[in-house]
Design an enzyme around this catalytic site. Structure first.
Site, PDB file in Angstrom:
ATOM      1  N   LYS A   1      23.630  14.288  -4.480  1.00 24.45           N
ATOM      2  CA  LYS A   1      22.927  15.297  -3.577  1.00 24.45           C
ATOM      3  C   LYS A   1      23.692  15.143  -2.598  1.00 24.45           C
ATOM      4  O   LYS A   1      24.161  14.025  -1.931  1.00 24.45           O
ATOM      5  CB  LYS A   1      21.689  14.691  -3.307  1.00 24.45           C
ATOM      6  CG  LYS A   1      20.606  15.397  -4.471  1.00 24.45           C
ATOM      7  CD  LYS A   1      19.327  15.336  -3.599  1.00 24.45           C
ATOM      8  CE  LYS A   1      18.091  15.170  -4.599  1.00 24.45           C
ATOM      9  NZ  LYS A   1      16.868  14.930  -3.857  1.00 24.45           N
TER      10      LYS A   1
ATOM     11  N   GLU B   1      16.831  18.186 -10.310  1.00 26.74           N
ATOM     12  CA  GLU B   1      15.414  17.732  -9.683  1.00 26.74           C
ATOM     13  C   GLU B   1      14.779  19.202 -10.366  1.00 26.74           C
ATOM     14  O   GLU B   1      14.098  19.855  -9.492  1.00 26.74           O
ATOM     15  CB  GLU B   1      15.662  17.901  -8.336  1.00 26.74           C
ATOM     16  CG  GLU B   1      14.665  17.283  -7.559  1.00 26.74           C
ATOM     17  CD  GLU B   1      14.689  16.757  -6.056  1.00 26.74           C
ATOM     18  OE1 GLU B   1      15.016  17.842  -5.403  1.00 26.74           O
ATOM     19  OE2 GLU B   1      15.038  15.694  -5.944  1.00 26.74           O
TER      20      GLU B   1
ATOM     21  N   HIS C   1       7.643   7.482   0.048  1.00 30.34           N
ATOM     22  CA  HIS C   1       8.228   8.377   1.204  1.00 30.34           C
ATOM     23  C   HIS C   1       7.363   9.587   1.817  1.00 30.34           C
ATOM     24  O   HIS C   1       7.583   9.963   2.872  1.00 30.34           O
ATOM     25  CB  HIS C   1       9.375   9.131   0.580  1.00 30.34           C
ATOM     26  CG  HIS C   1      10.673   8.500   0.250  1.00 30.34           C
ATOM     27  ND1 HIS C   1      10.544   6.985  -0.382  1.00 30.34           N
ATOM     28  CD2 HIS C   1      11.976   8.297   0.574  1.00 30.34           C
ATOM     29  CE1 HIS C   1      11.777   6.482  -0.379  1.00 30.34           C
ATOM     30  NE2 HIS C   1      12.451   7.225   0.211  1.00 30.34           N
TER      31      HIS C   1
END
Ligand code: NAD
Ligand code: ZN
Length: 363
Positions: free
Chosen positions: A144, A238, A250
């Site tokens: 990413k 993803e 998170h």
């Protein structure tokens, strides 16, 4: 002591080599994987004098044309304007489709340089030499890359896999204490979400970790890269949802970061607090016993991480921020919660009151 992790992806795989002092062999590492004739080294002004300059000299000494592009340190450089400056400089320096991009630095440099590599001339070969613990165990694995937009982190980017990643744990000796500890929070996360024996290893090695023992660090980085590679291999883009387990702690962390305007907490510090919130939430929902939380608490404490949300934050505001995220994603508010140490499950839309009470802010 040198370790190697192979990342196997659908299109092609790549190697992550890990060890102490391995940066000395960076030219060989690159040449074994790519016919390099021209290198653009991208770094920030902290890492330039420490490591990137020496890396660039090694390429020059091997008669490879080398340019060093230096950005300002910090998250504010992960910006389309900075990417634009780099594209422009690369044209002026004569970069073309044959140029290879090498990121030397932390996650900011890696994400930005990777984005520039993915986009310049429709994509250049990309190598990474991450120099923060966070970049070594997290951001340099998975492909990413990207930059931020106003109020929207990582909003513009790509999946752009490197041709190789070279991790020199000796670079961690110069890392500021808070940055080092923040990286350790993500290390602990891997143990909780998928590897109980690794969690126990971290408990046993806490003193060596605090002393930045390079052999222990090399083993830790190897293990984390392997664990993240396992997740990425199962869910490269993803799509299947498997990557979501990496978001343990998170959802709380993002609310804490937003509530403090991204200034008071480093990301890893927010992750440490957020993991304990998530674990308490799992307790409230009857999914785990108190021991699972207390072991995380003890380890994070030993590693010098913050354990509680700043006391001046308003729990209702934090809850609002979490549910605002939900609107953005137009779905449910998902939490990754432990079912035991080493295993997590996705829990959608837990009761707001339980989430609020898990913040540990009373009120
Ligand atoms: P960073 O790149 O800003 O580095 C932190 C600080 O340490 C900087 O001031 C840097 O100049 C300095 N530094 C770097 N290496 C050093 C060294 N060896 N010695 C001394 N100082 C050094 O921050 P970071 O924590 O490495 O990365 C954060 C970024 O990573 C965020 O933008 C985040 O979004 C991104 N990230 C990306 C992914 C991904 O999958 N791509 C995953 C997690 C995080
Ligand atoms: Zn994180």
């Amino acid at each position: 002591l040198q370790h190697s992790v192979r990342v196997d992806l659908a299109e092609r795989g790549y190697d992550i080599e890990i060890g102490e002092g391995v940066l000395e062999g960076i030219v060989d590492f690159v040449q074994q994987r790519h016919a390099v004739s021209h290198v653009a080294v991208i770094t920030d002004s902290n890492v330039d004098g420490l490591y990137a300059d020496a890396v660039a000299d090694r390429f020059s000494d091997a008669d490879i044309e080398t340019h060093v592009l230096v950005i300002d340190p910090g998250e504010s450089s992960k910006d389309p304007e900075v990417a634009h400056d780099l594209w422009q400089t690369m044209i002026e320096e004569g970069c073309d489709r044959q140029t290879m991009v090498l990121a030397v630095g932390g996650g900011v440099v890696g994400d930005l340089a990777g984005f520039v590599a993915a986009t310049f001339a429709r994509g250049l070969t990309f190598f990474q030499a991450p120099t923060t613990l966070l970049a070594q165990v997290d951001s340099s694995v998975g492909g990413k890359v990207g930059v931020n937009l106003e109020g929207a982190k990582n909003m513009v980017g790509a999946f752009w896999q490197p041709a190789g990643v070279l991790i020199d744990v000796a670079t961690l000796t110069t890392l500021p204490d808070r940055e080092y500890r923040a990286g350790l929070a993500e290390v602990v996360k891997y143990g909780v979400i998928m590897d109980e024996p690794f969690f126990a290893y971290l408990e046993a090695q806490a003193d060596a970790i605090n002393g930045r023992d390079s052999a222990v660090l090399a083993e830790i980085v190897r293990r984390c890269c392997r664990l993240k590679a396992d997740v990425v291999e199962a869910d490269e883009r993803e799509e299947s949802g498997r990557r979501a387990i990496l978001n343990y702690g998170h959802t709380f962390c993002h609310a804490l970061e937003a509530a403090t305007n991204y200034t008071r907490l480093l990301h890893g510090e927010g992750v440490a607090i957020g993991m304990l919130c998530a674990s308490r939430l799992a307790e409230r929902l009857g999914r785990i016993g108190a021991d699972v939380t207390s072991r995380q608490h003890a380890l994070l404490e030993k590693l010098g991480l913050p354990l509680t949300a700043p006391a001046d934050l308003d729990p209702d505001e934090l809850v609002r921020l979490m549910w605002r995220d939900k609107k953005v994603s137009a779905g449910k508010l998902n939490f990754i919660l432990p079912s035991r140490l080493g295993e997590v499950e996705l829990v959608a839309d837990p009761p707001v009151g339980d989430v609020r009470d898990s913040l540990g802010l009373g009120g």
